[in-house]
Design a protein around this motif. Structure first.
Motif, mmCIF file in Angstrom:
data_model
loop_
_atom_site.group_PDB
_atom_site.id
_atom_site.type_symbol
_atom_site.label_atom_id
_atom_site.label_comp_id
_atom_site.label_asym_id
_atom_site.label_seq_id
_atom_site.Cartn_x
_atom_site.Cartn_y
_atom_site.Cartn_z
ATOM 1 N N TRP A 85 0.816 -1.207 0.000
ATOM 2 C CA TRP A 85 0.000 0.000 0.000
ATOM 3 C C TRP A 85 0.855 1.264 0.000
ATOM 4 O O TRP A 85 0.471 2.271 -0.598
ATOM 5 N N MET A 86 2.007 1.208 0.664
ATOM 6 C CA MET A 86 2.888 2.368 0.647
ATOM 7 C C MET A 86 3.306 2.710 -0.777
ATOM 8 O O MET A 86 3.194 3.861 -1.220
ATOM 9 N N TRP A 87 3.765 1.701 -1.517
ATOM 10 C CA TRP A 87 4.216 1.938 -2.887
ATOM 11 C C TRP A 87 3.051 2.259 -3.812
ATOM 12 O O TRP A 87 3.199 3.056 -4.745
ATOM 13 N N LYS A 88 1.892 1.664 -3.580
ATOM 14 C CA LYS A 88 0.725 1.970 -4.417
ATOM 15 C C LYS A 88 0.304 3.418 -4.249
ATOM 16 O O LYS A 88 0.072 4.136 -5.228
ATOM 17 N N TYR A 89 0.189 3.873 -2.994
ATOM 18 C CA TYR A 89 -0.201 5.258 -2.741
ATOM 19 C C TYR A 89 0.836 6.228 -3.294
ATOM 20 O O TYR A 89 0.492 7.304 -3.810
ATOM 21 N N LEU A 90 2.116 5.857 -3.170
ATOM 22 C CA LEU A 90 3.182 6.725 -3.688
ATOM 23 C C LEU A 90 3.091 6.844 -5.206
ATOM 24 O O LEU A 90 3.203 7.944 -5.765
ATOM 25 N N THR B 116 0.305 14.005 -9.437
ATOM 26 C CA THR B 116 1.072 15.258 -9.461
ATOM 27 C C THR B 116 1.576 15.557 -10.866
ATOM 28 O O THR B 116 1.529 16.697 -11.341
ATOM 29 N N ALA B 117 2.051 14.497 -11.551
ATOM 30 C CA ALA B 117 2.568 14.683 -12.906
ATOM 31 C C ALA B 117 1.462 15.105 -13.869
ATOM 32 O O ALA B 117 1.653 15.987 -14.710
#
Length: 209
Positions: A181-186, A193-194
């Motif tokens: 989930w950390m990497w998914k949200y990131l 943002t992009a």
């Protein structure tokens, strides 16, 4: 946790279902049931959100073993065929039998339910530890209408919880889930943002032409 709009997100969960589950746990709820938004090969993200993945099946779905449910069947911890009563009883039994045969070909890793330090019935010994996990996910029959099989289902859930907790498997599983989930949200935040950056948006428009 009932399914919320997925906003086009694949995996069977709403975008913030994992956050809702974490909130329930922090609030002190001992048991949280999460329902997916749909059924299909891509609906496997639930496995990254729960301690036990229980797949509820309707009678007559045996032909889907090689179709729409193949993905979630492979990640499920327990399979349950409902409506084992009345006119559907024979069909439900046939469906459960077909899934049991298929599960016999799907071998889970040794100790996927967890291991005990002492031997008990139905457990095999390996490297000094006792593996009490079934070789494949159990396939159970129930009837929500009559209550048939519900006691056995709860016993299976309780046994799974007991072994995964006592072995520490659930802790390792949650660590992997937190990383997921950390990497998914990131990734989602970086992509958002992009997309909202004027320079990137302008360049993307030129490329897409």
């Amino acid at each position: 946790v009932r399914p919320s709009p997925s906003s086009g997100t694949l995996g069977g969960l709403g975008s913030y279902t994992h956050d809702a589950v974490s909130l329930c746990e922090m609030a002190g709820y001992d048991l949280t049931i999460v329902e997916t938004v749909g059924v299909g090969q891509s609906e496997v993200e639930l496995a990254e959100c729960v301690d036990m993945f229980l797949l509820l099946l309707a009678p007559g779905g045996g032909d889907e073993l090689q179709g729409s449910k193949k993905g979630i069947v492979e990640v499920a911890d327990v399979l349950v065929v409902n409506k084992a009563d009345g006119e559907y009883e024979k069909v439900a039994k046939k469906t459960a039998s077909e899934y049991k045969k298929a599960m016999g070909l799907l071998r889970k890793p040794v100790g996927w339910w967890g291991k005990k330090s002492s031997e008990s019935d139905g457990c095999s010994k390996e490297n000094g530890a006792i593996d009490c996990a079934p070789a494949a996910p159990p396939v159970l029959l129930i009837s929500a209408k009559t209550g048939f099989g519900l006691e056995e289902l709860w016993q299976t859930i309780s046994k799974y919880r007991e072994f995964t907790n006592s072995s520490g498997n659930v802790i390792e599983k949650r660590k992997k889930q937190n990383r997921y989930w950390m990497w998914k949200y990131l990734r989602e935040r970086v992509l958002e943002t992009a997309k909202n950056n004027p320079r990137v948006k302008s360049r993307a428009d030129d490329i897409e032409k």
